[in-house]
Design a protein around this motif. Structure first.
Motif, short mmCIF file in Angstrom:
data_model
loop_
_atom_site.label_atom_id
_atom_site.label_comp_id
_atom_site.label_asym_id
_atom_site.label_seq_id
_atom_site.Cartn_x
_atom_site.Cartn_y
_atom_site.Cartn_z
N LEU A 297 0.85 -1.18 0.00
CA LEU A 297 0.00 0.00 0.00
C LEU A 297 0.89 1.24 0.00
O LEU A 297 1.71 1.43 0.91
CB LEU A 297 -0.91 0.01 1.23
N LEU A 298 0.74 2.08 -0.99
CA LEU A 298 1.55 3.30 -1.11
C LEU A 298 1.27 4.23 0.07
O LEU A 298 0.13 4.62 0.31
CB LEU A 298 1.21 4.01 -2.42
N GLY A 299 2.32 4.57 0.81
CA GLY A 299 2.15 5.44 1.97
C GLY A 299 1.81 4.71 3.24
O GLY A 299 1.84 5.29 4.33
N GLY A 300 1.46 3.43 3.14
CA GLY A 300 1.19 2.62 4.32
C GLY A 300 0.02 3.10 5.15
O GLY A 300 -0.90 3.78 4.68
N LEU A 301 0.06 2.75 6.42
CA LEU A 301 -1.03 3.08 7.35
C LEU A 301 -1.24 4.59 7.44
O LEU A 301 -2.37 5.06 7.55
CB LEU A 301 -0.71 2.50 8.73
N GLU A 302 -0.14 5.34 7.40
CA GLU A 302 -0.25 6.79 7.53
C GLU A 302 -1.06 7.39 6.38
O GLU A 302 -1.85 8.32 6.59
CB GLU A 302 1.16 7.41 7.56
N ALA A 303 -0.88 6.87 5.18
CA ALA A 303 -1.64 7.38 4.03
C ALA A 303 -3.13 7.04 4.18
O ALA A 303 -4.00 7.85 3.82
CB ALA A 303 -1.09 6.77 2.74
N TRP A 304 -3.42 5.86 4.69
CA TRP A 304 -4.81 5.46 4.93
C TRP A 304 -5.48 6.41 5.92
O TRP A 304 -6.60 6.88 5.71
CB TRP A 304 -4.84 4.03 5.44
N VAL A 305 -4.79 6.72 7.02
CA VAL A 305 -5.33 7.62 8.04
C VAL A 305 -5.47 9.03 7.49
O VAL A 305 -6.48 9.72 7.72
CB VAL A 305 -4.43 7.61 9.29
N ALA A 306 -4.45 9.48 6.74
CA ALA A 306 -4.48 10.83 6.18
C ALA A 306 -5.64 11.03 5.22
O ALA A 306 -6.15 12.14 5.06
CB ALA A 306 -3.16 11.13 5.48
N ALA A 307 -6.07 9.94 4.57
CA ALA A 307 -7.20 10.03 3.64
C ALA A 307 -8.54 10.07 4.36
O ALA A 307 -9.59 10.19 3.71
CB ALA A 307 -7.16 8.84 2.67
N GLY A 308 -8.53 9.98 5.68
CA GLY A 308 -9.75 10.09 6.46
C GLY A 308 -10.51 8.79 6.64
O GLY A 308 -11.66 8.80 7.09
N HIS A 309 -9.88 7.64 6.34
CA HIS A 309 -10.56 6.37 6.48
C HIS A 309 -10.47 5.88 7.93
O HIS A 309 -9.51 6.18 8.65
CB HIS A 309 -9.94 5.34 5.54
N PRO A 310 -11.44 5.11 8.38
CA PRO A 310 -11.48 4.65 9.77
C PRO A 310 -10.40 3.60 10.05
O PRO A 310 -9.89 2.93 9.15
CB PRO A 310 -12.87 4.07 9.91
N THR A 311 -10.06 3.47 11.31
CA THR A 311 -9.14 2.43 11.76
C THR A 311 -9.74 1.70 12.96
O THR A 311 -10.67 2.21 13.60
CB THR A 311 -7.78 3.02 12.17
N THR A 312 -9.20 0.53 13.24
CA THR A 312 -9.56 -0.18 14.46
C THR A 312 -8.28 -0.33 15.29
O THR A 312 -7.19 0.02 14.85
CB THR A 312 -10.13 -1.57 14.14
N GLN A 313 -8.44 -0.84 16.50
CA GLN A 313 -7.29 -1.03 17.40
C GLN A 313 -6.90 -2.50 17.44
O GLN A 313 -7.77 -3.37 17.41
CB GLN A 313 -7.65 -0.56 18.82
N HIS A 314 -5.62 -2.76 17.51
CA HIS A 314 -5.13 -4.14 17.63
C HIS A 314 -5.56 -4.70 18.98
O HIS A 314 -5.63 -3.99 19.97
CB HIS A 314 -3.60 -4.17 17.54
#
Length: 314
Positions: A297-314
C-alpha cells in the motif's frame, strides 16, 4: 593538523562531550573515532584526563538519548515516523529498532550504541513503548559506560599506532585534510549507492489508498495484511479494518501455512515504514511462493489515516 591535535589535547573534555552529544542527537559526527583518538592522546600526554573523559562522555550519552526518550514518550508513533524520515537509513530504521527492542527489551539500549542507524532510534522507541524513566536511566548508563570504555580503551591500548598515524597526518598537512574529506565523501557515496540498490530491490508496484478502498467495496475484496512487528504495533496500535496481523518476519521465514495460502485474491500489505519497505519485502516473499497478486500500500497506514478512512485497534 598540529594545531588541531594541540587543540584536542587542551580542550579534550569539551571536544569529547560535544562530539558524543552531537552523535546522540543524530548529527553526522564521528564520535567513536573522536573517543579513540582522545583515549590515545590521554595515554600519551595526560593520563589524568581519562576519568573526566569517561564522565563527560557518559553524561553526553544520557542527555542526548534522554531528549529522544522523552520525545518518544510524548509524541509516540508520530515522532518515530519523523525521526526515521530524517535518518540516514530511513528504510531500515524502524525495522531494526523494532527487532532490537522486541528481542532484547531494555538491553536494546546497550546494544543500539554499537548498531549504526539504530542508536538514535532506540531511545525514542523505548519511550514510545512506555519504558519507565528509571529503567531507561539504568540501561542507558550501562550502555554508555560500555560504549565509552570500548572506544577510549581502544585508543589507550593502541596509542603508539594512533600516535604514529597522527604524526603522519601532521606531516602531511593539508594533503591529509583533503584525503580525509575524500574518504568521508566516498563513504557517503557508497551509502547512497547501497540505498539506491535496496530501493530497486523493493521496487514492486504499489496500490494507492483510493484503489484499495475501491477494491474493498468491490465484489472480491482483497486480503489486507498488516506486516508490522510487535513493537511497531505497540507504538501505533491502529490498523486498517479487517487487516490480518502477519509480520514480515513470519512471511519471510515461512513459519506456517498462511491463512490465505492458496487463495487467488488480491493481497495488499501495509506497514508504517518509509518507502513501504517492509510491505514491499513481504510482497516479494509472497511472490516467491506463487502469490503474484501481492502489492504494498503506497504510503502505508499513515496514508490510509491521512485520507480520512477509519481504523480499528489491535
Amino acid at each position: 593538523m598540529q594545531e588541531l591535535m594541540a587543540l584536542l589535547i587542551v580542550h579534550a573534555i569539551p571536544v569529547v562531550f560535544l562530539a558524543t552529544f552531537a552523535a546522540r542527537v543524530g548529527l553526522p559526527v564521528p564520535a567513536s573515532p573522536v573517543l579513540v583518538v582522545a583515549g590515545a592522546l590521554a595515554a600519551v600526554a595526560e593520563p589524568s584526563l581519562l576519568a573526566a573523559m569517561v564522565a563527560v562522555a557518559v553524561l553526553a550519552n544520557v542527555l542526548g538519548d534522554g531528549v529522544w526518550f522523552y520525545a518518544g514518550r510524548a509524541y509516540g508513533y508520530r515522532f518515530m515516523r519523523l525521526l526515521c524520515k530524517i535518518s540516514i537509513s530511513p528504510d531500515s530504521c524502524v525495522r531494526r529498532s523494532e527487532t532490537l527492542i522486541g528481542r532484547w527489551g531494555g538491553m536494546s539500549l546497550v546494544a543500539a550504541k554499537f548498531v549504526p542507524g539504530v542508536s538514535v532510534v532506540a531511545p525514542p522507541m523505548a519511550g514510545a513503548l512506555g519504558m519507565s524513566s528509571l529503567r531507561f536511566l539504568v540501561f542507558e548508563v550501562a550502555g554508555a559506560l560500555l560504549w565509552v570504555a570500548v572506544f577510549l580503551g581502544l585508543g589507550w591500548l593502541f596509542r603508539d599506532q594512533i600516535q604514529a598515524v597522527l604524526d603522519v597526518l601532521a606531516d602531511a598537512g593539508s594533503v591529509a585534510t583533503v584525503a580525509l574529506v575524500v574518504v568521508l565523501a566516498a563513504m557517503l557515496v557508497v551509502r547512497y549507492l547501497r540505498r539506491r540498490a535496496f530501493l530497486r530491490l523493493t521496487g514492486v508496484p504499489r496500490v494507492t489508498v483510493g484503489e484499495l478502498q475501491a477494491l474493498m467495496t468491490g465484489e472480491a475484496p482483497p486480503i489486507v495484511i498488516d506486516v508490522r512487528g510487535d513493537a511497531g504495533v505497540q507504538v501505533d496500535p491502529r490498523r486498517i479494518p479487517g487487516a490480518l496481523p502477519v509480520s514480515l518476519k513470519e512471511i519471510q521465514q515461512r513459519r506456517s501455512q498462511l491463512p490465505f495460502d492458496g487463495e487467488d485474491r488480491e493481497i495488499i500489505l501495509y506497514c508504517s515504514c518509509p518507502n513501504e519497505v517492509s510491505a514491499a519485502l513481504a510482497a516479494r516473499a509472497l511472490a516467491a511462493r506463487g502469490m503474484k497478486r501481492a502489492r504494498p500500500l503506497l504510503g502505508g497506514l499513515e496514508a490510509w489515516v491521512a485520507a480520512g478512512h477509519p481504523t480499528t485497534q489491535h
